[in-house]
Motif scaffolding. Structure first.
Motif, PDB file in Angstrom:
ATOM      1  N   SER A  17      32.731  12.247   7.619  1.00 49.04           N
ATOM      2  CA  SER A  17      33.566  11.530   8.589  1.00 49.04           C
ATOM      3  C   SER A  17      34.983  11.382   8.047  1.00 49.04           C
ATOM      4  N   GLU A  18      35.088  10.859   6.835  1.00 52.81           N
ATOM      5  CA  GLU A  18      36.414  10.660   6.220  1.00 52.81           C
ATOM      6  C   GLU A  18      37.173  11.977   6.152  1.00 52.81           C
ATOM      7  N   HIS A  19      36.473  12.992   5.748  1.00 56.42           N
ATOM      8  CA  HIS A  19      37.080  14.311   5.603  1.00 56.42           C
ATOM      9  C   HIS A  19      37.671  14.797   6.936  1.00 56.42           C
ATOM     10  N   ASN A  20      37.043  14.366   8.035  1.00 55.74           N
ATOM     11  CA  ASN A  20      37.529  14.782   9.353  1.00 55.74           C
ATOM     12  C   ASN A  20      38.369  13.703  10.038  1.00 55.74           C
ATOM     13  N   GLY A  21      38.836  12.747   9.246  1.00 53.30           N
ATOM     14  CA  GLY A  21      39.704  11.717   9.796  1.00 53.30           C
ATOM     15  C   GLY A  21      39.004  10.780  10.755  1.00 53.30           C
ATOM     16  N   ARG A  22      37.693  10.613  10.569  1.00 50.53           N
ATOM     17  CA  ARG A  22      36.959   9.693  11.437  1.00 50.53           C
ATOM     18  C   ARG A  22      36.380   8.565  10.597  1.00 50.53           C
ATOM     19  N   ALA A 208      28.978  18.872  13.912  1.00 47.35           N
ATOM     20  CA  ALA A 208      28.916  17.904  15.015  1.00 47.35           C
ATOM     21  C   ALA A 208      29.862  16.737  14.752  1.00 47.35           C
ATOM     22  N   ILE A 209      29.873  16.252  13.521  1.00 41.89           N
ATOM     23  CA  ILE A 209      30.774  15.142  13.180  1.00 41.89           C
ATOM     24  C   ILE A 209      32.222  15.576  13.388  1.00 41.89           C
ATOM     25  N   ARG A 210      32.502  16.766  12.932  1.00 43.78           N
ATOM     26  CA  ARG A 210      33.859  17.294  13.079  1.00 43.78           C
ATOM     27  C   ARG A 210      34.287  17.358  14.554  1.00 43.78           C
ATOM     28  N   CYS A 211      33.328  17.609  15.448  1.00 44.58           N
ATOM     29  CA  CYS A 211      33.654  17.761  16.869  1.00 44.58           C
ATOM     30  C   CYS A 211      33.421  16.491  17.672  1.00 44.58           C
ATOM     31  N   GLY A 212      33.333  15.353  17.011  1.00 47.87           N
ATOM     32  CA  GLY A 212      33.330  14.093  17.757  1.00 47.87           C
ATOM     33  C   GLY A 212      31.975  13.491  18.062  1.00 47.87           C
TER      34      GLY A 212
END
Ligand SMILES: *Cc1c(COP(=O)(O)O)cnc(C)c1O
Length: 227
Positions: A17-22, A208-212
């Motif tokens: 999540s952190e890695h993808n700014g979430r 999936a995490i990367r895409c929201g």
């Protein structure tokens, strides 16, 4: 075993999540416990896991009876048989696999008045596979169905769910999950207040995490294989 697997999965979700700014807080992990015994659910629960997903209604009802003292949020993620919607409407908090107005209407009518609205997702057959259920990934068709389901009194339409085909590469996973995001956005810009993307399993949860994704449905990485 289950304890360590859950710990490393929580940690992994946090990192990805952190890695993808979430923020990991926008992501809920549903532990998919089909074919695993109630003892496995108890162990995960003792680690703080509260959301559990089941695919087979009779198996789920049996587990719910045995675990009635626990404060579990139950997700139904299996195929829906129309003659079994009443039990689903009574016993679950979420149904991920709605694909018709007829089923949604039954669930709404059968949801007991004293319970909160039943959370539902529309299942999208995102890779258009013959073997999978779900709606075709068609924006306009999806929007008109969503508008009708959004009106049903005892349901809360939360968003979309998919079970993609196994992909050969991360970039193909991302292509598929991005289509889900686009469908979700189409509903949002037309005034349907959806907040949920139920996507990501053991094999594709990073993409999936990367895409929201907001609901991950993970079995094997927590409980081991189902054989
Ligand atoms: C079994 C199942 C899962 C979990 O799959 P894993 O690969 O074990 O993580 C998630 N979603 C659905 C709909 C399932 O049937």
């Amino acid at each position: 075993m289950i304890e360590q697997q859950l710990d490393s999965l929580y940690q992994h979700i946090h990192q990805v999540s952190e890695h993808n700014g979430r923020s990991a807080e926008e992501i809920t992990l549903v532990a998919v416990s089909k074919n695993h015994p109630v003892s496995a659910i108890r162990r995960a629960y003792a680690k703080g896991q509260r959301h559990f997903g089941e695919n087979y209604l009779n198996e789920a009802l049996d587990k719910q009876r045995q675990l009635s003292k626990l404060e579990i949020i139950w997700h139904y993620i299996g195929r829906i048989q129309s003659n079994k919607t009443r039990k689903m409407a009574e016993q679950f908090d979420w149904i991920h696999t709605v694909e018709s107005l007829r089923i949604a209407t039954r669930l709404s009518n059968q949801r007991p008045q004293d319970l909160p609205e039943l959370n539902v997702c529309l299942q999208i057959n995102i890779d258009e596979e013959d073997s999978k259920s779900g709606l075709p990934p068609d924006k306009e068709q999806l929007l008109s169905l969503a508008q009708e389901i959004h009106q049903l009194p005892q349901l809360c339409l939360r968003g979309l769910m998919c079970i993609p085909a196994l992909k050969a590469s991360v970039s193909e996973e991302i292509k598929t999950f991005s289509k889900m995001q686009a469908l979700q956005n189409h509903l949002k810009v037309h005034g349907i207040p959806v907040d949920t993307l139920s996507m990501g399993m053991t094999n594709d949860l990073d993409s999936a995490i990367r895409c929201g994704s907001t609901l991950l449905r993970v079995g094997t990485a927590i409980f081991g294989s189902r054989e």
